[in-house]
Design a protein around this motif. Structure first.
Motif, PDB file in Angstrom:
ATOM      1  N   ASN A 246       0.800  -1.221   0.000  1.00  7.18           N
ATOM      2  CA  ASN A 246       0.000   0.000   0.000  1.00  7.18           C
ATOM      3  C   ASN A 246       0.839   1.280   0.000  1.00  7.18           C
ATOM      4  N   GLU A 247       2.160   1.133  -0.125  1.00 11.23           N
ATOM      5  CA  GLU A 247       3.034   2.298  -0.243  1.00 11.23           C
ATOM      6  C   GLU A 247       3.286   2.694  -1.686  1.00 11.23           C
ATOM      7  N   VAL A 248       2.679   1.957  -2.634  1.00 12.92           N
ATOM      8  CA  VAL A 248       2.890   2.259  -4.051  1.00 12.92           C
ATOM      9  C   VAL A 248       1.564   2.202  -4.794  1.00 12.92           C
TER      10      VAL A 248
ATOM     11  N   GLU B 148      -3.142   2.972 -10.901  1.00 10.05           N
ATOM     12  CA  GLU B 148      -3.951   1.856 -10.427  1.00 10.05           C
ATOM     13  C   GLU B 148      -3.557   1.487  -8.998  1.00 10.05           C
ATOM     14  N   ASN B 149      -4.466   0.816  -8.322  1.00 10.62           N
ATOM     15  CA  ASN B 149      -4.258   0.388  -6.948  1.00 10.62           C
ATOM     16  C   ASN B 149      -3.056  -0.549  -6.852  1.00 10.62           C
ATOM     17  N   GLY B 150      -2.091  -0.187  -5.991  1.00 11.70           N
ATOM     18  CA  GLY B 150      -0.872  -0.974  -5.875  1.00 11.70           C
ATOM     19  C   GLY B 150      -1.082  -2.388  -5.378  1.00 11.70           C
ATOM     20  N   PRO B 151      -1.741  -2.578  -4.221  1.00 13.46           N
ATOM     21  CA  PRO B 151      -1.958  -3.939  -3.719  1.00 13.46           C
ATOM     22  C   PRO B 151      -2.693  -4.840  -4.703  1.00 13.46           C
ATOM     23  N   LYS B 152      -3.695  -4.307  -5.382  1.00 14.71           N
ATOM     24  CA  LYS B 152      -4.447  -5.112  -6.349  1.00 14.71           C
ATOM     25  C   LYS B 152      -3.545  -5.567  -7.480  1.00 14.71           C
ATOM     26  N   TYR B 153      -2.748  -4.650  -8.031  1.00 13.29           N
ATOM     27  CA  TYR B 153      -1.857  -5.000  -9.140  1.00 13.29           C
ATOM     28  C   TYR B 153      -0.814  -6.018  -8.688  1.00 13.29           C
ATOM     29  N   LEU B 154      -0.195  -5.783  -7.530  1.00 15.24           N
ATOM     30  CA  LEU B 154       0.879  -6.661  -7.065  1.00 15.24           C
ATOM     31  C   LEU B 154       0.362  -8.053  -6.721  1.00 15.24           C
ATOM     32  N   ASN B 155      -0.819  -8.137  -6.137  1.00 17.52           N
ATOM     33  CA  ASN B 155      -1.397  -9.451  -5.832  1.00 17.52           C
ATOM     34  C   ASN B 155      -1.692 -10.222  -7.114  1.00 17.52           C
ATOM     35  N   ASN B 156      -2.165  -9.523  -8.135  1.00 19.18           N
ATOM     36  CA  ASN B 156      -2.409 -10.187  -9.415  1.00 19.18           C
ATOM     37  C   ASN B 156      -1.095 -10.631 -10.046  1.00 19.18           C
ATOM     38  N   LEU B 157      -0.054  -9.784  -9.910  1.00 17.25           N
ATOM     39  CA  LEU B 157       1.254 -10.147 -10.452  1.00 17.25           C
ATOM     40  C   LEU B 157       1.785 -11.405  -9.772  1.00 17.25           C
ATOM     41  N   ARG B 158       1.609 -11.512  -8.474  1.00 15.79           N
ATOM     42  CA  ARG B 158       2.055 -12.712  -7.744  1.00 15.79           C
ATOM     43  C   ARG B 158       1.334 -13.971  -8.255  1.00 15.79           C
ATOM     44  N   LYS B 159       0.053 -13.822  -8.601  1.00 15.85           N
ATOM     45  CA  LYS B 159      -0.729 -14.961  -9.059  1.00 15.85           C
ATOM     46  C   LYS B 159      -0.279 -15.451 -10.432  1.00 15.85           C
TER      47      LYS B 159
ATOM     48  N   ASP C  89       9.991 -11.754 -17.800  1.00 13.35           N
ATOM     49  CA  ASP C  89      10.895 -10.613 -17.926  1.00 13.35           C
ATOM     50  C   ASP C  89      10.167  -9.384 -18.456  1.00 13.35           C
ATOM     51  N   VAL C  90       9.321  -9.585 -19.461  1.00  8.59           N
ATOM     52  CA  VAL C  90       8.565  -8.469 -20.035  1.00  8.59           C
ATOM     53  C   VAL C  90       7.586  -7.902 -19.009  1.00  8.59           C
ATOM     54  N   GLN C  91       6.860  -8.798 -18.323  1.00  8.56           N
ATOM     55  CA  GLN C  91       5.887  -8.355 -17.334  1.00  8.56           C
ATOM     56  C   GLN C  91       6.552  -7.551 -16.222  1.00  8.56           C
ATOM     57  N   MET C  92       7.683  -8.033 -15.744  1.00 10.75           N
ATOM     58  CA  MET C  92       8.379  -7.349 -14.658  1.00 10.75           C
ATOM     59  C   MET C  92       8.971  -6.023 -15.124  1.00 10.75           C
ATOM     60  N   ALA C  93       9.507  -6.002 -16.350  1.00 16.29           N
ATOM     61  CA  ALA C  93      10.130  -4.780 -16.861  1.00 16.29           C
ATOM     62  C   ALA C  93       9.131  -3.637 -16.975  1.00 16.29           C
ATOM     63  N   TYR C  94       7.871  -3.959 -17.233  1.00 11.72           N
ATOM     64  CA  TYR C  94       6.862  -2.918 -17.392  1.00 11.72           C
ATOM     65  C   TYR C  94       5.970  -2.768 -16.163  1.00 11.72           C
ATOM     66  N   SER C  95       6.438  -3.295 -15.033  1.00 12.72           N
ATOM     67  CA  SER C  95       5.735  -3.111 -13.758  1.00 12.72           C
ATOM     68  C   SER C  95       6.464  -2.026 -12.973  1.00 12.72           C
ATOM     69  N   ASN C  96       5.998  -0.806 -13.141  1.00  9.03           N
ATOM     70  CA  ASN C  96       6.618   0.349 -12.514  1.00  9.03           C
ATOM     71  C   ASN C  96       5.610   1.068 -11.627  1.00  9.03           C
ATOM     72  N   PHE C  97       6.117   1.709 -10.586  1.00 12.77           N
ATOM     73  CA  PHE C  97       5.243   2.204  -9.536  1.00 12.77           C
ATOM     74  C   PHE C  97       5.677   3.583  -9.052  1.00 12.77           C
ATOM     75  N   LYS C  98       4.698   4.343  -8.568  1.00  5.77           N
ATOM     76  CA  LYS C  98       4.978   5.620  -7.914  1.00  5.77           C
ATOM     77  C   LYS C  98       4.951   5.414  -6.398  1.00  5.77           C
ATOM     78  N   LEU C  99       5.987   5.919  -5.722  1.00  3.03           N
ATOM     79  CA  LEU C  99       6.010   5.855  -4.264  1.00  3.03           C
ATOM     80  C   LEU C  99       4.995   6.841  -3.704  1.00  3.03           C
ATOM     81  N   LEU C 100       4.195   6.379  -2.748  1.00  2.00           N
ATOM     82  CA  LEU C 100       3.199   7.249  -2.134  1.00  2.00           C
ATOM     83  C   LEU C 100       3.733   7.961  -0.900  1.00  2.00           C
TER      84      LEU C 100
END
Length: 235
Positions: free
Chosen positions: A162-164, A170-181, A192-203
């Motif tokens: 919840n810090e990003v 988009e909601n950080g926890p929702k995106y990250l939980n989906n990425l883990r799945k 590699d492609v999915q991770m490379a384009y997973s970028n976040f803003k610090l809150l």
């Protein structure tokens, strides 16, 4: 639960400030009016540099940064991806490689600062007496033009979901939980492609107790087969 590490590429120009105030504690694009200076220079360029070849090489990026928006980039193979030119916060990624390349590619550790300097240099070539408005040039960009600035990679740990938020808001926890799945279902290339384009803003600012700093030395052409680098932990 899988915990992500985050990475941010910058330069030694910003190192002391990050150590003192945290990553995201000060945004020089606003605190020192670097974005206002870029907008001023862009407006001047649109009036005076439309026939300048060097300006046309950077014009698309400069306009997108000045407008704080996204821009389509077309690769040589025809693939299109969206580049984020918004600088309303500090952005981090979950892959070391992309942050490292950003740090090596951006000589001054900031797209805004780099393009301010590029525009300033174009104007100086045309008029050696060209001066920046002091009320906008709080950062004093002239003093960085000839200085050597080592690239810096910052590794960030213990970041709560919840810090990003994503760079698209988009909601950080929702995106990250989906990425883990989906991570276990992807092959190496897809991951590699999915991770490379997973970028976040610090809150919130991240302070020194959650960061490691590495100075980068590199040779060769960034992104090519002869590109080599070493990382040395500092601080």
């Amino acid at each position: 639960m899988f915990e992500f590490r985050y990475f941010h590429g910058t330069s030694r120009i910003f190192l002391d400030s990050i150590i003192e105030f945290g990553l995201g504690g000060i945004n020089p694009n606003f605190e020192y009016k670097n974005l206002d200076l870029l907008r001023f220079l862009t407006n001047e360029a649109e009036k005076r540099l439309l026939d300048n070849e060097k300006y046309h090489e950077i014009r698309k990026a400069v306009l997108a940064m000045s407008n704080q928006t996204f821009s389509d980039v077309i690769l040589p193979n025809g693939e299109k991806f969206i580049t984020n030119y918004k600088h309303d916060g500090i952005y981090v990624g979950v892959t070391k490689g992309r942050a490292l390349i950003y740090a090596c590619r951006n000589k001054y550790g900031s797209e805004i600062l780099e393009h301010c300097i590029l525009l300033y240099q174009i104007f100086k070539e045309i008029d050696e007496n060209y001066q920046l408005p002091p009320e906008l040039n709080l950062f004093g960009i002239e003093k960085y033009v000839e200085m050597e600035h080592k690239p810096i990679l910052i590794e960030i740990t213990d970041v709560n979901d919840n810090e990003v938020e994503t760079e698209n808001g988009e909601n950080g926890p929702k995106y990250l939980n989906n990425l883990r799945k989906i991570m276990p279902t992807l092959n190496r290339f897809e991951l590699d492609v999915q991770m490379a384009y997973s970028n976040f803003k610090l809150l919130n600012p991240i302070f020194i107790d959650r960061m490691k700093f590495y100075e980068i030395e590199f040779d060769g052409i960034i992104g090519e087969s002869d590109f080599e680098f070493t990382m040395t932990e500092i601080v």
